[in-house]
Design an enzyme around this catalytic site. Structure first.
Site, mmCIF file in Angstrom:
data_model
loop_
_atom_site.group_PDB
_atom_site.id
_atom_site.type_symbol
_atom_site.label_atom_id
_atom_site.label_comp_id
_atom_site.label_asym_id
_atom_site.label_seq_id
_atom_site.Cartn_x
_atom_site.Cartn_y
_atom_site.Cartn_z
ATOM 1 C CE1 TYR A 1 -3.314 -2.745 -0.033
ATOM 2 C CE2 TYR A 1 -3.869 -2.244 2.229
ATOM 3 C CZ TYR A 1 -4.078 -2.966 1.079
ATOM 4 O OH TYR A 1 -5.074 -3.925 1.047
HETATM 5 N N1 LIG Z 1 -7.157 -8.000 0.167
HETATM 6 C C1 LIG Z 1 -7.266 -7.258 -0.908
HETATM 7 O O1 LIG Z 1 -6.905 -7.665 -2.027
HETATM 8 C C2 LIG Z 1 -7.821 -5.880 -0.782
HETATM 9 C C3 LIG Z 1 -8.156 -5.160 -1.952
HETATM 10 C C4 LIG Z 1 -8.687 -3.877 -1.776
HETATM 11 C C5 LIG Z 1 -8.882 -3.363 -0.508
HETATM 12 N N2 LIG Z 1 -8.504 -4.070 0.596
HETATM 13 C C6 LIG Z 1 -8.671 -3.537 1.963
HETATM 14 O O2 LIG Z 1 -10.001 -3.073 2.099
HETATM 15 C C7 LIG Z 1 -9.988 -1.694 2.479
HETATM 16 C C8 LIG Z 1 -11.212 -1.020 1.918
HETATM 17 O O3 LIG Z 1 -11.183 -1.128 0.490
HETATM 18 P P1 LIG Z 1 -11.786 0.012 -0.397
HETATM 19 O O4 LIG Z 1 -11.117 1.295 -0.039
HETATM 20 O O5 LIG Z 1 -11.755 -0.429 -1.803
HETATM 21 O O6 LIG Z 1 -13.275 0.039 0.197
HETATM 22 P P2 LIG Z 1 -14.641 0.655 -0.312
HETATM 23 O O7 LIG Z 1 -15.461 0.790 0.917
HETATM 24 O O8 LIG Z 1 -15.215 -0.153 -1.410
HETATM 25 O O9 LIG Z 1 -14.277 2.089 -0.915
HETATM 26 C C9 LIG Z 1 -13.803 3.097 -0.073
HETATM 27 C C10 LIG Z 1 -13.871 4.409 -0.809
HETATM 28 O O10 LIG Z 1 -15.218 4.832 -0.945
HETATM 29 C C11 LIG Z 1 -15.315 6.234 -0.741
HETATM 30 N N3 LIG Z 1 -16.101 6.452 0.481
HETATM 31 C C12 LIG Z 1 -15.992 5.787 1.675
HETATM 32 N N4 LIG Z 1 -16.900 6.209 2.561
HETATM 33 C C13 LIG Z 1 -17.618 7.156 1.932
HETATM 34 C C14 LIG Z 1 -18.698 7.965 2.329
HETATM 35 N N5 LIG Z 1 -19.211 7.876 3.559
HETATM 36 N N6 LIG Z 1 -19.209 8.842 1.428
HETATM 37 C C15 LIG Z 1 -18.697 8.934 0.195
HETATM 38 N N7 LIG Z 1 -17.661 8.201 -0.254
HETATM 39 C C16 LIG Z 1 -17.128 7.308 0.613
HETATM 40 C C17 LIG Z 1 -13.878 6.727 -0.597
HETATM 41 O O11 LIG Z 1 -13.320 6.972 -1.887
HETATM 42 P P3 LIG Z 1 -13.378 8.375 -2.667
HETATM 43 O O12 LIG Z 1 -13.405 9.456 -1.666
HETATM 44 O O13 LIG Z 1 -12.157 8.356 -3.526
HETATM 45 O O14 LIG Z 1 -14.624 8.277 -3.502
HETATM 46 C C18 LIG Z 1 -13.176 5.520 -0.056
HETATM 47 O O15 LIG Z 1 -11.793 5.526 -0.295
HETATM 48 C C19 LIG Z 1 -8.646 -1.175 1.960
HETATM 49 O O16 LIG Z 1 -8.218 -0.019 2.624
HETATM 50 C C20 LIG Z 1 -7.758 -2.355 2.241
HETATM 51 O O17 LIG Z 1 -7.382 -2.356 3.611
HETATM 52 C C21 LIG Z 1 -8.005 -5.334 0.467
#
Ligand SMILES: NC(=O)c1ccc[n+]([C@@H]2O[C@H](COP(=O)([O-])OP(=O)(O)OC[C@H]3O[C@@H](n4cnc5c(N)ncnc54)[C@H](OP(=O)(O)O)[C@@H]3O)[C@@H](O)[C@H]2O)c1
Length: 351
Positions: free
Chosen positions: A66
């Site tokens: 990351y």
């Molecule tokens: N194991 C794996 O392969 C893998 C892969 C991916 C992620 N992960 C883990 O999962 C975690 C979460 O993944 P993700 O970031 O993809 O999760 P997600 O919940 O699908 O997307 C999060 C994104 O949504 C937006 N957001 C979040 N809350 C919001 C709200 N209340 N209102 C408006 N927009 C909102 C933000 O992006 P914007 O502000 O840019 O719109 C935020 O960065 C990562 O940090 C990581 O630790 C693991």
């Protein structure tokens, strides 16, 4: 897995899989920390961490890859500054490497695993990880080597619990069975993508987790932000600013399909009926799914985490759950479809 709702305030805790590790049901994803294109800087990351800790959250999820290691460095500095190391469950991952050269700089082999762990410990400023994941199956390293290597790390005292992320069902089942029969540290979790849009894991993993004692830690519950509320069908083609927008412009976001817009539209309708933000409803839906022990929250702004930390404060009524399930249901494919129809003929009614 059994709930352990013994907690002073805020988020409930649960045991992770069949382990004794108590984790808050909402985990903090930190893939955005230090990420320049679609993430946040260290000041915002620390403010997000402050809100998460204040709500009772204890599971911080990072990876060596990351933001080129910056996510781990930010967490290490934060935890040291606030004196929170023992209170927090710090999870990291290996597979993608963090910039080394040569064929063993990435992947799941013992050499890559051991080198990656040392790098993560250094960046996090700690002598052990609470939870260590294989980040993604590399398609070649035998499960025997992975499970023996992870067991060695536990026995060395550098890792407390072990888990896999982004693997197939057969590989997880083989790995866990090897651990059971050879006396290796068993897997306590599988980290997998899970949202109203991405439901593929349902074909295998809830049953697998029940059988093998692993808990699901769900990533991307908002499908990278598509379910967050800032994207609506009426805005198709003119997305609001956020990661989906950034990644879409780079031609790498392939989720803007008619099926997915229909899910977003139904989510908006259900959220309206509940008087809750769409993001909270999407996360609540994932948290209530079978086998899910923790859901990862991702954020780029403090207001986002403040909103999503309240995702477990309500229950979605059965009739609205049924509407969300129906719009997002996956087609039943072989062998699951065939088993559904034919199994009753070979299975007696048991009381
Ligand atoms: N194991 C794996 O392969 C893998 C892969 C991916 C992620 N992960 C883990 O999962 C975690 C979460 O993944 P993700 O970031 O993809 O999760 P997600 O919940 O699908 O997307 C999060 C994104 O949504 C937006 N957001 C979040 N809350 C919001 C709200 N209340 N209102 C408006 N927009 C909102 C933000 O992006 P914007 O502000 O840019 O719109 C935020 O960065 C990562 O940090 C990581 O630790 C693991």
């Amino acid at each position: 897995m059994a709930d352990a709702r013994a907690q002073q305030s805020g988020l409930p805790y649960r045991l992770l899989g069949r382990s004794g590790l108590r984790v808050s049901r909402l985990a903090l994803g930190t893939m955005t920390f230090g990420e320049k294109a679609w993430g946040c800087d260290e000041e915002t990351a620390c403010a997000i961490l402050d809100r998460y800790v204040a709500a009772g959250g204890n599971l911080i999820d990072t990876a060596d890859v990351y933001s080129g290691g910056e996510s781990e460095r930010i967490i290490g500095r934060y935890v040291a500054d606030r004196g929170l190391r023992d209170q927090m469950v710090i999870a990291s991952k290996f597979s993608f490497g963090s910039g080394g050269a040569g064929p063993n700089a990435t992947g799941n082999g013992r050499k890559s695993m051991m080198t990656a762990l040392e790098g993560s410990l250094r960046r996090l400023g700690t002598d052990h990880l609470d939870l260590y994941y294989l980040h993604i199956w590399d398609g070649i390293t035998p499960a025997e080597e992975v499970m023996r290597g992870l067991d060695d790390l536990v026995r060395s005292g550098k890792v407390r619990y072990v888990a896999l992320s982004d693997v197939t069902g057969w590989y997880a089942a083989r790995a866990q069975t090897l651990a059971e029969w050879r006396g290796y540290e068993p897997l306590c979790a599988l980290q997998l993508e899970y949202s109203l849009i991405e439901r593929g894991l349902e074909l295998e993993f809830p049953t697998l987790c029940d059988e093998l004692g692993t808990g699901i830690v769900a990533w991307a519950p908002l499908c990278n932000g598509l379910l967050s509320g800032k994207y609506r069908p009426s805005q198709k083609g003119e997305l609001a600013a956020g990661r989906v927008d950034t990644v879409n412009k780079a031609g790498r976001f392939d989720r803007l399909t008619d099926r997915n817009w229909a899910i977003v539209a139904k989510l908006e309708e259900v959220a309206g009926k509940l008087g809750r933000p769409m993001a909270q409803v999407a996360i609540n839906w994932v948290a209530a799914r079978r086998g899910v022990d923790a859901v990862l929250l991702g954020a780029t702004r403090v207001a986002q985490i403040e909103e999503t930390l309240q995702s477990l404060d309500f229950t979605i009524p059965a009739e609205l759950l049924a509407e969300l399930d129906a719009v997002s249901a996956l087609p039943r494919i072989f062998p699951y479809r065939f088993l559904d129809s034919a199994q009753p003929r070979v299975r007696p009614q048991l009381s």
